[in-house]
Write a protein that holds these residues in place. Sequence first.
Motif, PDB file in Angstrom:
ATOM      1  N   VAL A  89       0.870  -1.287  -0.017  1.00  0.00           N
ATOM      2  CA  VAL A  89       0.044  -0.012  -0.002  1.00  0.00           C
ATOM      3  C   VAL A  89       1.211   1.260   0.061  1.00  0.00           C
ATOM      4  N   ALA A  90       0.570   2.114  -0.861  1.00  0.00           N
ATOM      5  CA  ALA A  90       1.060   3.357  -1.031  1.00  0.00           C
ATOM      6  C   ALA A  90       0.037   4.573  -0.547  1.00  0.00           C
ATOM      7  N   ALA A  91       0.524   5.659   0.146  1.00  0.00           N
ATOM      8  CA  ALA A  91      -0.535   6.538   0.483  1.00  0.00           C
ATOM      9  C   ALA A  91       0.104   8.018   0.424  1.00  0.00           C
ATOM     10  N   LEU A  92      -0.418   8.675  -0.647  1.00  0.00           N
ATOM     11  CA  LEU A  92       0.049  10.039  -0.874  1.00  0.00           C
ATOM     12  C   LEU A  92      -0.930  10.963  -0.777  1.00  0.00           C
ATOM     13  N   PRO A  93      -0.491  12.232  -0.208  1.00  0.00           N
ATOM     14  CA  PRO A  93      -1.426  13.422   0.143  1.00  0.00           C
ATOM     15  C   PRO A  93      -2.206  13.572  -1.169  1.00  0.00           C
TER      16      PRO A  93
ATOM     17  N   GLU B 257      -6.990  16.891  -3.655  1.00  0.00           N
ATOM     18  CA  GLU B 257      -8.450  17.356  -3.562  1.00  0.00           C
ATOM     19  C   GLU B 257      -8.909  16.147  -2.688  1.00  0.00           C
ATOM     20  N   LYS B 258      -9.967  15.519  -3.294  1.00  0.00           N
ATOM     21  CA  LYS B 258     -10.585  14.284  -2.664  1.00  0.00           C
ATOM     22  C   LYS B 258      -9.627  13.211  -2.798  1.00  0.00           C
ATOM     23  N   GLY B 259      -8.964  12.305  -1.993  1.00  0.00           N
ATOM     24  CA  GLY B 259      -8.346  11.096  -2.282  1.00  0.00           C
ATOM     25  C   GLY B 259      -9.027  10.082  -3.274  1.00  0.00           C
ATOM     26  N   MET B 260      -8.259   9.274  -3.888  1.00  0.00           N
ATOM     27  CA  MET B 260      -8.704   8.318  -4.674  1.00  0.00           C
ATOM     28  C   MET B 260      -8.046   6.877  -4.480  1.00  0.00           C
ATOM     29  N   VAL B 261      -8.896   5.831  -4.734  1.00  0.00           N
ATOM     30  CA  VAL B 261      -8.276   4.625  -4.416  1.00  0.00           C
ATOM     31  C   VAL B 261      -7.860   3.973  -5.839  1.00  0.00           C
ATOM     32  N   HIS B 262      -6.741   3.215  -6.059  1.00  0.00           N
ATOM     33  CA  HIS B 262      -6.274   2.592  -6.966  1.00  0.00           C
ATOM     34  C   HIS B 262      -5.944   1.156  -6.811  1.00  0.00           C
TER      35      HIS B 262
ATOM     36  N   SER C 248     -14.276  -4.282  -0.642  1.00  0.00           N
ATOM     37  CA  SER C 248     -13.634  -4.492   0.586  1.00  0.00           C
ATOM     38  C   SER C 248     -12.702  -3.311   1.078  1.00  0.00           C
ATOM     39  N   ILE C 249     -12.004  -2.738  -0.026  1.00  0.00           N
ATOM     40  CA  ILE C 249     -11.052  -1.590   0.467  1.00  0.00           C
ATOM     41  C   ILE C 249     -11.838  -0.364   0.705  1.00  0.00           C
ATOM     42  N   GLU C 250     -13.186  -0.366   0.146  1.00  0.00           N
ATOM     43  CA  GLU C 250     -13.949   0.644   0.300  1.00  0.00           C
ATOM     44  C   GLU C 250     -14.561   0.551   1.910  1.00  0.00           C
ATOM     45  N   ASN C 251     -14.821  -0.640   2.276  1.00  0.00           N
ATOM     46  CA  ASN C 251     -15.285  -0.769   3.688  1.00  0.00           C
ATOM     47  C   ASN C 251     -14.141  -0.364   4.703  1.00  0.00           C
TER      48      ASN C 251
ATOM     49  N   ARG D 268      -8.094  11.785   2.558  1.00  0.00           N
ATOM     50  CA  ARG D 268      -7.125  12.908   2.337  1.00  0.00           C
ATOM     51  C   ARG D 268      -6.081  12.348   1.617  1.00  0.00           C
ATOM     52  N   TYR D 269      -6.007  10.913   1.119  1.00  0.00           N
ATOM     53  CA  TYR D 269      -4.884  10.385   0.480  1.00  0.00           C
ATOM     54  C   TYR D 269      -5.156   9.704  -0.830  1.00  0.00           C
ATOM     55  N   ASP D 270      -4.425   9.628  -1.655  1.00  0.00           N
ATOM     56  CA  ASP D 270      -4.724   8.841  -2.797  1.00  0.00           C
ATOM     57  C   ASP D 270      -3.962   7.791  -2.237  1.00  0.00           C
ATOM     58  N   ILE D 271      -4.634   6.359  -2.255  1.00  0.00           N
ATOM     59  CA  ILE D 271      -4.333   5.165  -1.881  1.00  0.00           C
ATOM     60  C   ILE D 271      -4.228   4.286  -2.961  1.00  0.00           C
ATOM     61  N   HIS D 272      -2.914   3.376  -2.954  1.00  0.00           N
ATOM     62  CA  HIS D 272      -2.861   2.508  -4.121  1.00  0.00           C
ATOM     63  C   HIS D 272      -2.298   1.270  -3.418  1.00  0.00           C
TER      64      HIS D 272
END
Length: 130
Positions: free
Chosen positions: A21-25, A28-33, A59-62, A76-80
């Motif tokens: 998992v990588a989390a980058l600030p 705007e609104k964070g996204m999930v990849h 599952s990731i949304e939960n 607040r993060y873009d999560i990959h």
Amino acid sequence: GMVNGLAVCGPNTGTILEIEVAALPAKEKGMVHITGIVEEERIGTQEKSIRRKSMAKGSIENVITVLRAMGVPADRYDIHVNFPGGIPIDGPSAGVAIATGIYSAIYQIPVDGSVAMTGEISIHGYVKPV
């Protein structure tokens, strides 16, 4: 974050599931990849087979809902989230490992690599029995 999950891959067989998992600030609104998963697979023989779709995205949304309820600013993060190896992932049973990986990535706290985990997380934060 780097976490080990546990996955069932057949009758009486399982495997270690690496989750990165990588989390980058976010600007705007964070996204999930999500990468590295097989979205759909066919199980069985030609006479009798079923199609199984991955539930990893749900599952990731939960998990993100639970983390936000706990005060973790996951939105607040873009999560990959990456599942190296491209193996089929059904998703729900990786909830605990995914939550741990996202938390680890946001707060830069490493997870002990000798530990593996499994378990579905409800949107209320309960880990369902395995």
